[in-house]
Scaffold this motif. Structure first.
Motif, PDB file in Angstrom:
ATOM      1  N   ASP A  29     -63.648 -30.083 -56.925  1.00  0.00           N
ATOM      2  CA  ASP A  29     -64.151 -29.260 -55.823  1.00  0.00           C
ATOM      3  C   ASP A  29     -63.072 -28.903 -54.802  1.00  0.00           C
ATOM      4  OD1 ASP A  29     -66.717 -29.087 -56.782  1.00  0.00           O
ATOM      5  OD2 ASP A  29     -67.445 -30.823 -55.664  1.00  0.00           O
ATOM      6  N   VAL A  30     -61.881 -29.473 -54.954  1.00  0.00           N
ATOM      7  CA  VAL A  30     -60.796 -29.257 -53.995  1.00  0.00           C
ATOM      8  C   VAL A  30     -59.724 -28.374 -54.627  1.00  0.00           C
ATOM      9  CG1 VAL A  30     -58.991 -30.372 -52.607  1.00  0.00           C
ATOM     10  CG2 VAL A  30     -61.230 -31.466 -52.874  1.00  0.00           C
ATOM     11  N   GLY A  31     -59.253 -27.393 -53.870  1.00  0.00           N
ATOM     12  CA  GLY A  31     -58.225 -26.494 -54.365  1.00  0.00           C
ATOM     13  C   GLY A  31     -56.840 -27.113 -54.334  1.00  0.00           C
ATOM     14  N   GLU A  32     -55.887 -26.442 -54.962  1.00  0.00           N
ATOM     15  CA  GLU A  32     -54.490 -26.891 -54.935  1.00  0.00           C
ATOM     16  C   GLU A  32     -53.907 -26.779 -53.532  1.00  0.00           C
ATOM     17  OE1 GLU A  32     -52.091 -24.888 -57.805  1.00  0.00           O
ATOM     18  OE2 GLU A  32     -53.375 -25.449 -59.490  1.00  0.00           O
ATOM     19  N   PHE A  33     -54.436 -25.851 -52.753  1.00  0.00           N
ATOM     20  CA  PHE A  33     -53.982 -25.645 -51.375  1.00  0.00           C
ATOM     21  C   PHE A  33     -55.081 -26.097 -50.419  1.00  0.00           C
ATOM     22  CE2 PHE A  33     -51.840 -22.646 -54.079  1.00  0.00           C
ATOM     23  CZ  PHE A  33     -50.524 -22.674 -53.641  1.00  0.00           C
ATOM     24  N   VAL A  34     -54.720 -26.958 -49.462  1.00  0.00           N
ATOM     25  CA  VAL A  34     -55.701 -27.487 -48.510  1.00  0.00           C
ATOM     26  C   VAL A  34     -55.165 -27.321 -47.093  1.00  0.00           C
ATOM     27  CG1 VAL A  34     -57.060 -29.483 -47.788  1.00  0.00           C
ATOM     28  CG2 VAL A  34     -56.454 -29.209 -50.208  1.00  0.00           C
ATOM     29  N   ILE A  35     -55.974 -26.749 -46.224  1.00  0.00           N
ATOM     30  CA  ILE A  35     -55.690 -26.731 -44.788  1.00  0.00           C
ATOM     31  C   ILE A  35     -56.456 -27.883 -44.163  1.00  0.00           C
ATOM     32  CG2 ILE A  35     -56.022 -25.463 -42.626  1.00  0.00           C
ATOM     33  CD1 ILE A  35     -55.684 -22.869 -44.249  1.00  0.00           C
ATOM     34  N   PHE A  52     -61.648 -17.400 -46.302  1.00  0.00           N
ATOM     35  CA  PHE A  52     -61.715 -17.585 -47.750  1.00  0.00           C
ATOM     36  C   PHE A  52     -62.809 -16.687 -48.324  1.00  0.00           C
ATOM     37  CE2 PHE A  52     -60.659 -22.422 -47.155  1.00  0.00           C
ATOM     38  CZ  PHE A  52     -59.424 -22.085 -46.637  1.00  0.00           C
ATOM     39  N   SER A  53     -62.709 -16.369 -49.593  1.00  0.00           N
ATOM     40  CA  SER A  53     -63.795 -15.694 -50.305  1.00  0.00           C
ATOM     41  C   SER A  53     -64.728 -16.750 -50.877  1.00  0.00           C
ATOM     42  CB  SER A  53     -63.238 -14.841 -51.455  1.00  0.00           C
ATOM     43  OG  SER A  53     -62.371 -13.859 -50.964  1.00  0.00           O
ATOM     44  N   ASP A  54     -66.032 -16.497 -50.757  1.00  0.00           N
ATOM     45  CA  ASP A  54     -67.046 -17.353 -51.386  1.00  0.00           C
ATOM     46  C   ASP A  54     -66.904 -18.829 -50.979  1.00  0.00           C
ATOM     47  OD1 ASP A  54     -69.293 -17.723 -52.995  1.00  0.00           O
ATOM     48  OD2 ASP A  54     -68.086 -18.195 -54.767  1.00  0.00           O
ATOM     49  N   ALA A  55     -66.707 -19.066 -49.673  1.00  0.00           N
ATOM     50  CA  ALA A  55     -66.526 -20.442 -49.192  1.00  0.00           C
ATOM     51  C   ALA A  55     -67.849 -21.207 -49.189  1.00  0.00           C
ATOM     52  CB  ALA A  55     -65.940 -20.426 -47.788  1.00  0.00           C
ATOM     53  N   LYS A  56     -67.794 -22.445 -49.675  1.00  0.00           N
ATOM     54  CA  LYS A  56     -68.985 -23.309 -49.724  1.00  0.00           C
ATOM     55  C   LYS A  56     -68.620 -24.728 -49.301  1.00  0.00           C
ATOM     56  CE  LYS A  56     -71.481 -20.933 -53.469  1.00  0.00           C
ATOM     57  NZ  LYS A  56     -70.598 -19.764 -53.568  1.00  0.00           N
ATOM     58  N   LYS A  57     -69.586 -25.403 -48.673  1.00  0.00           N
ATOM     59  CA  LYS A  57     -69.381 -26.797 -48.297  1.00  0.00           C
ATOM     60  C   LYS A  57     -69.403 -27.674 -49.539  1.00  0.00           C
ATOM     61  CE  LYS A  57     -72.561 -29.021 -45.866  1.00  0.00           C
ATOM     62  NZ  LYS A  57     -73.328 -29.437 -44.675  1.00  0.00           N
ATOM     63  N   VAL A  58     -68.375 -28.507 -49.708  1.00  0.00           N
ATOM     64  CA  VAL A  58     -68.297 -29.372 -50.889  1.00  0.00           C
ATOM     65  C   VAL A  58     -68.259 -30.859 -50.527  1.00  0.00           C
ATOM     66  CG1 VAL A  58     -67.182 -27.611 -52.307  1.00  0.00           C
ATOM     67  CG2 VAL A  58     -65.753 -29.203 -50.995  1.00  0.00           C
ATOM     68  N   THR A 103     -65.577 -30.732 -45.607  1.00  0.00           N
ATOM     69  CA  THR A 103     -64.732 -29.951 -46.508  1.00  0.00           C
ATOM     70  C   THR A 103     -65.449 -28.719 -47.024  1.00  0.00           C
ATOM     71  OG1 THR A 103     -63.722 -32.043 -47.253  1.00  0.00           O
ATOM     72  CG2 THR A 103     -63.256 -30.076 -48.561  1.00  0.00           C
ATOM     73  N   TYR A 104     -64.767 -27.579 -46.936  1.00  0.00           N
ATOM     74  CA  TYR A 104     -65.235 -26.329 -47.532  1.00  0.00           C
ATOM     75  C   TYR A 104     -64.191 -25.855 -48.541  1.00  0.00           C
ATOM     76  CZ  TYR A 104     -69.197 -25.237 -44.427  1.00  0.00           C
ATOM     77  OH  TYR A 104     -70.407 -25.230 -43.779  1.00  0.00           O
ATOM     78  N   THR A 105     -64.653 -25.224 -49.602  1.00  0.00           N
ATOM     79  CA  THR A 105     -63.748 -24.657 -50.599  1.00  0.00           C
ATOM     80  C   THR A 105     -64.146 -23.219 -50.903  1.00  0.00           C
ATOM     81  OG1 THR A 105     -63.200 -26.784 -51.619  1.00  0.00           O
ATOM     82  CG2 THR A 105     -62.941 -24.837 -53.006  1.00  0.00           C
ATOM     83  N   GLY A 106     -63.141 -22.366 -51.027  1.00  0.00           N
ATOM     84  CA  GLY A 106     -63.346 -20.967 -51.403  1.00  0.00           C
ATOM     85  C   GLY A 106     -62.141 -20.484 -52.173  1.00  0.00           C
TER      86      GLY A 106
END
Length: 251
Positions: free
Chosen positions: A16-22, A37-43, A51-54
């Motif tokens: 659920d976590v991208g290679e790039f994290v702020i 982000f595009s299509d950001a969702k709470k994970v 944490t949100y990921t998009g």
């Protein structure tokens, strides 16, 4: 003895976590970043770690809050290192040590003076708290594109927000030395991000916004100029990720 869940605190699945994290301190800033982000969702949502990921340029990207201070940052980075994360950029706030720093200015942080207790429990004080040069380069390019006034240099990372009030003379002497040594500002998390990130093989960097400006009468704090600058710093971090993606960093 049972194994501890490697993501016990941040409560996310690795995928659920991208290679790039702020990473941000304040939970309230997570959605402020995620809107880019595009299509950001709470994970994930546990304790201080929201944490949100998009997606940015088709790559999975995340933003996570870490709360305040080095211990919470170190826990967050330790656990992020067990996910897909490869590049971690902090977007935070800071108090100026140098008079040329103004409210809303961005600081791209090359390294930190380790004044915290957390990193010394990992490794000797001679181990440097430094950013990845590719991340710093991308942040500088991004700051030029976003067109916010910015500075590049080192900051001091401390554990105590109010400690100076208990022993003002000692803290005043230390701050004078740091100012003389061209330390730009003070904050509470970057030392831990850079040291733990370095130990774990993550590429790290940071862009801070000046929230406290030095004046003849003390500090000028927050306000509209700071908020505008913070939004610009968020944009710098996102743009830097775009630059890193285009350059193949993190893949």
């Amino acid at each position: 003895m049972a194994l501890v869940d490697p993501r016990y605190h941040i409560r996310v699945r690795p995928e659920d976590v991208g290679e790039f994290v702020i990473v941000v301190g304040d939970r309230g800033r997570v959605e402020r970043v995620a809107k880019y982000f595009s299509d950001a969702k709470k994970v994930g949502d546990n304790r201080e770690y929201l944490t949100y990921t998009g997606y940015v340029k088709g790559k999975k990207v995340s933003v996570m809050s870490t709360g305040m201070g080095a211990p919470a940052m170190a826990i967050g980075i330790e656990e992020l290192a067990t996910t897909n994360a490869k590049v971690v950029i902090r977007v935070g706030t800071t108090g100026a040590f140098q008079k040329e720093l103004k409210l809303g200015d961005s600081i791209i942080v090359t390294g930190a003076v380790r004044l915290d207790g957390t990193t010394s429990q990992y490794i000797m004080p001679e181990y440097p708290a430094i950013a990845d040069f590719r991340v710093v380069s991308a942040l500088v390019q991004a700051a030029q594109l976003v067109k916010n006034r910015y500075h590049v240099g080192i900051v001091a990372s401390t554990d105590s927000y109010y400690g100076r009030n208990f022993d003002p003379e000692r803290h005043s002497h230390m701050e004078k030395l740091l100012v003389k040594a061209h330390v730009l500002a003070v904050e509470m998390e970057i030392g831990a991000l850079y040291v733990v990130g370095g130990i774990k093989g993550l590429k790290t960097g940071a862009v801070l916004t000046v929230r406290e400006e030095l004046s003849e009468d003390g500090y000028i704090q927050a306000g509209p100029r700071f908020e505008e600058g913070l939004e610009k710093s968020i944009q710098i971090a996102v743009k830097a990720i775009e630059i890193l993606i285009e350059g193949g960093v993190g893949s």
